[in-house]
Write a protein that holds these residues in place. Structure first.
Motif, PDB file in Angstrom:
ATOM      1  N   ARG A   1       0.829  -1.201   0.000  1.00  0.00           N
ATOM      2  CA  ARG A   1       0.000   0.000   0.000  1.00  0.00           C
ATOM      3  C   ARG A   1       0.871   1.263   0.000  1.00  0.00           C
ATOM      4  NH1 ARG A   1      -4.124   1.835   4.663  1.00  0.00           N
ATOM      5  NH2 ARG A   1      -5.006   3.603   3.554  1.00  0.00           N
ATOM      6  N   LEU A   2       1.932   1.237   0.804  1.00  0.00           N
ATOM      7  CA  LEU A   2       2.854   2.375   0.849  1.00  0.00           C
ATOM      8  C   LEU A   2       3.541   2.574  -0.495  1.00  0.00           C
ATOM      9  CD1 LEU A   2       4.404   1.741   4.354  1.00  0.00           C
ATOM     10  CD2 LEU A   2       3.157   3.801   3.683  1.00  0.00           C
ATOM     11  N   GLN A   3       3.989   1.471  -1.097  1.00  0.00           N
ATOM     12  CA  GLN A   3       4.653   1.581  -2.398  1.00  0.00           C
ATOM     13  C   GLN A   3       3.720   2.189  -3.438  1.00  0.00           C
ATOM     14  OE1 GLN A   3       6.141  -2.479  -2.872  1.00  0.00           O
ATOM     15  NE2 GLN A   3       8.223  -1.691  -2.747  1.00  0.00           N
TER      16      GLN A   3
ATOM     17  N   ILE B   1       8.980  14.324  12.328  1.00  0.00           N
ATOM     18  CA  ILE B   1       7.915  14.005  13.283  1.00  0.00           C
ATOM     19  C   ILE B   1       6.994  15.203  13.485  1.00  0.00           C
ATOM     20  CG2 ILE B   1       7.482  13.608  15.743  1.00  0.00           C
ATOM     21  CD1 ILE B   1       9.741  11.582  15.662  1.00  0.00           C
ATOM     22  N   ARG B   2       7.583  16.357  13.623  1.00  0.00           N
ATOM     23  CA  ARG B   2       6.767  17.565  13.809  1.00  0.00           C
ATOM     24  C   ARG B   2       5.830  17.753  12.621  1.00  0.00           C
ATOM     25  NH1 ARG B   2      10.754  20.602  15.164  1.00  0.00           N
ATOM     26  NH2 ARG B   2      10.511  20.167  17.362  1.00  0.00           N
ATOM     27  N   PHE B   3       6.349  17.551  11.408  1.00  0.00           N
ATOM     28  CA  PHE B   3       5.518  17.702  10.220  1.00  0.00           C
ATOM     29  C   PHE B   3       4.422  16.639  10.190  1.00  0.00           C
ATOM     30  CE2 PHE B   3       4.259  17.089   5.851  1.00  0.00           C
ATOM     31  CZ  PHE B   3       4.050  18.395   5.425  1.00  0.00           C
ATOM     32  N   LEU B   4       4.769  15.383  10.463  1.00  0.00           N
ATOM     33  CA  LEU B   4       3.775  14.304  10.440  1.00  0.00           C
ATOM     34  C   LEU B   4       2.668  14.533  11.462  1.00  0.00           C
ATOM     35  CD1 LEU B   4       6.036  11.130  10.048  1.00  0.00           C
ATOM     36  CD2 LEU B   4       4.442  12.069   8.348  1.00  0.00           C
ATOM     37  N   THR B   5       3.022  15.023  12.642  1.00  0.00           N
ATOM     38  CA  THR B   5       2.013  15.199  13.686  1.00  0.00           C
ATOM     39  C   THR B   5       1.200  16.479  13.496  1.00  0.00           C
ATOM     40  OG1 THR B   5       3.644  16.196  15.182  1.00  0.00           O
ATOM     41  CG2 THR B   5       3.231  13.828  15.401  1.00  0.00           C
ATOM     42  N   GLN B   6       1.844  17.547  13.054  1.00  0.00           N
ATOM     43  CA  GLN B   6       1.120  18.813  12.910  1.00  0.00           C
ATOM     44  C   GLN B   6       0.380  18.904  11.586  1.00  0.00           C
ATOM     45  OE1 GLN B   6       4.056  21.856  13.679  1.00  0.00           O
ATOM     46  NE2 GLN B   6       4.117  21.381  15.853  1.00  0.00           N
ATOM     47  N   GLU B   7       1.054  18.653  10.500  1.00  0.00           N
ATOM     48  CA  GLU B   7       0.430  18.772   9.178  1.00  0.00           C
ATOM     49  C   GLU B   7      -0.322  17.503   8.780  1.00  0.00           C
ATOM     50  OE1 GLU B   7       0.429  21.686   7.575  1.00  0.00           O
ATOM     51  OE2 GLU B   7       1.623  22.510   9.203  1.00  0.00           O
ATOM     52  N   GLY B   8       0.247  16.341   9.123  1.00  0.00           N
ATOM     53  CA  GLY B   8      -0.371  15.070   8.741  1.00  0.00           C
ATOM     54  C   GLY B   8      -1.328  14.514   9.774  1.00  0.00           C
ATOM     55  N   GLN B   9      -1.405  15.151  10.943  1.00  0.00           N
ATOM     56  CA  GLN B   9      -2.330  14.753  12.003  1.00  0.00           C
ATOM     57  C   GLN B   9      -2.091  13.333  12.532  1.00  0.00           C
ATOM     58  OE1 GLN B   9      -4.556  17.074  13.350  1.00  0.00           O
ATOM     59  NE2 GLN B   9      -3.270  18.375  12.072  1.00  0.00           N
ATOM     60  N   VAL B  10      -0.841  12.837  12.456  1.00  0.00           N
ATOM     61  CA  VAL B  10      -0.504  11.523  13.006  1.00  0.00           C
ATOM     62  C   VAL B  10      -0.428  11.661  14.526  1.00  0.00           C
ATOM     63  CG1 VAL B  10       1.239   9.696  13.076  1.00  0.00           C
ATOM     64  CG2 VAL B  10       0.728  10.846  10.909  1.00  0.00           C
ATOM     65  N   ASP B  11      -0.959  10.686  15.233  1.00  0.00           N
ATOM     66  CA  ASP B  11      -0.976  10.692  16.694  1.00  0.00           C
ATOM     67  C   ASP B  11       0.449  10.694  17.246  1.00  0.00           C
ATOM     68  OD1 ASP B  11      -1.343  10.250  19.407  1.00  0.00           O
ATOM     69  OD2 ASP B  11      -2.333   8.312  19.156  1.00  0.00           O
TER      70      ASP B  11
ATOM     71  N   ILE C   1      -1.753   7.118   5.180  1.00  0.00           N
ATOM     72  CA  ILE C   1      -1.694   5.676   5.443  1.00  0.00           C
ATOM     73  C   ILE C   1      -1.454   5.425   6.929  1.00  0.00           C
ATOM     74  CG2 ILE C   1      -0.390   3.561   4.975  1.00  0.00           C
ATOM     75  CD1 ILE C   1       0.062   4.796   2.128  1.00  0.00           C
ATOM     76  N   LEU C   2      -0.558   6.211   7.538  1.00  0.00           N
ATOM     77  CA  LEU C   2      -0.280   6.032   8.966  1.00  0.00           C
ATOM     78  C   LEU C   2      -1.520   6.277   9.806  1.00  0.00           C
ATOM     79  CD1 LEU C   2       3.209   7.792   9.224  1.00  0.00           C
ATOM     80  CD2 LEU C   2       2.717   5.335   9.034  1.00  0.00           C
ATOM     81  N   ASN C   3      -2.349   7.209   9.396  1.00  0.00           N
ATOM     82  CA  ASN C   3      -3.579   7.499  10.143  1.00  0.00           C
ATOM     83  C   ASN C   3      -4.610   6.386  10.003  1.00  0.00           C
ATOM     84  OD1 ASN C   3      -2.758   9.911  11.293  1.00  0.00           O
ATOM     85  ND2 ASN C   3      -3.315  11.080   9.489  1.00  0.00           N
ATOM     86  N   ASP C   4      -4.575   5.654   8.891  1.00  0.00           N
ATOM     87  CA  ASP C   4      -5.475   4.513   8.703  1.00  0.00           C
ATOM     88  C   ASP C   4      -4.975   3.274   9.427  1.00  0.00           C
ATOM     89  OD1 ASP C   4      -7.176   5.952   7.113  1.00  0.00           O
ATOM     90  OD2 ASP C   4      -6.393   5.177   5.224  1.00  0.00           O
ATOM     91  N   GLN C   5      -3.688   3.181   9.627  1.00  0.00           N
ATOM     92  CA  GLN C   5      -3.036   1.986  10.168  1.00  0.00           C
ATOM     93  C   GLN C   5      -2.644   2.248  11.623  1.00  0.00           C
ATOM     94  OE1 GLN C   5      -2.647  -0.349   7.525  1.00  0.00           O
ATOM     95  NE2 GLN C   5      -2.268  -1.868   9.086  1.00  0.00           N
TER      96      GLN C   5
END
Length: 167
Positions: free
Chosen positions: A16-18, A110-120, A69-73
């Motif tokens: 899925r990531l690929q 990490i900052r980008f993933l959590t702030q912009e991507g809304q990853v926990d 994908i990280l938010n779904d998984q």
């Protein structure tokens, strides 16, 4: 059977990531499975300029796709590892050494993933490996470029694996 199902789930995640990140492969992004974990490796060419912790536009696009994908998984843990080459930082900068640079790059991702991507943020860990875990040893510009990367390592939550083992 449960362990096999977990391995199959990680293989599906890799696929899925690929597929989702296919457009970034030419810019230095690879997805692989090692030791039961999915590795998303992003070259510094994709993420950062030389000696910088500012994420480039193309890198932000790749990280936003990854965050979907990280938010779904939600059943995986996320480790972000920064890696540098073996060249010492030559001029006075805000970085003490390559180890410092590698950690600061991973925290920017990490900052980008959590702030912009809304990853926990409870699922993510930052790590810097500096120059000490190269893909390949050597001192050519090509090898040094290969070793400058950020790896996003996705692994099953250990508590779920322990439950499987204890059953």
């Amino acid at each position: 059977n449960k362990l096999k199902a977990r391995e199959e789930a990680m293989a599906k995640l890799r696929n899925r990531l690929q597929q989702a990140l296919l457009g970034f492969a030419d810019n230095g992004m690879t997805v692989s499975i090692k030791n039961g974990k999915v590795y998303v490796s992003l070259s510094n060419q994709l993420l950062f300029g030389t000696g910088s912790t500012d994420i480039d536009k193309k890198g932000k696009e790749a990280l936003l796709e990854l965050s979907k994908i990280l938010n779904d998984q939600t059943d995986i843990n996320i480790l972000v590892e920064g890696h540098t080459d073996n060249q010492p930082i030559r001029f006075a900068t805000k970085f003490k050494d390559n180890w410092d640079l590698s950690v600061l790059r991973s925290t920017e991702v990490i900052r980008f993933l959590t702030q912009e991507g809304q990853v926990d943020p409870m699922r993510i860990t930052a790590s810097g490996k500096g120059e000490y875990f190269p893909i390949e040893k050597g001192d050519t510009p090509e090898i040094r470029a290969m070793n400058r990367r950020t790896e996003i390592i996705l692994s099953p939550k250990l508590d779920e694996l322990l439950e499987i083992i204890n059953e």
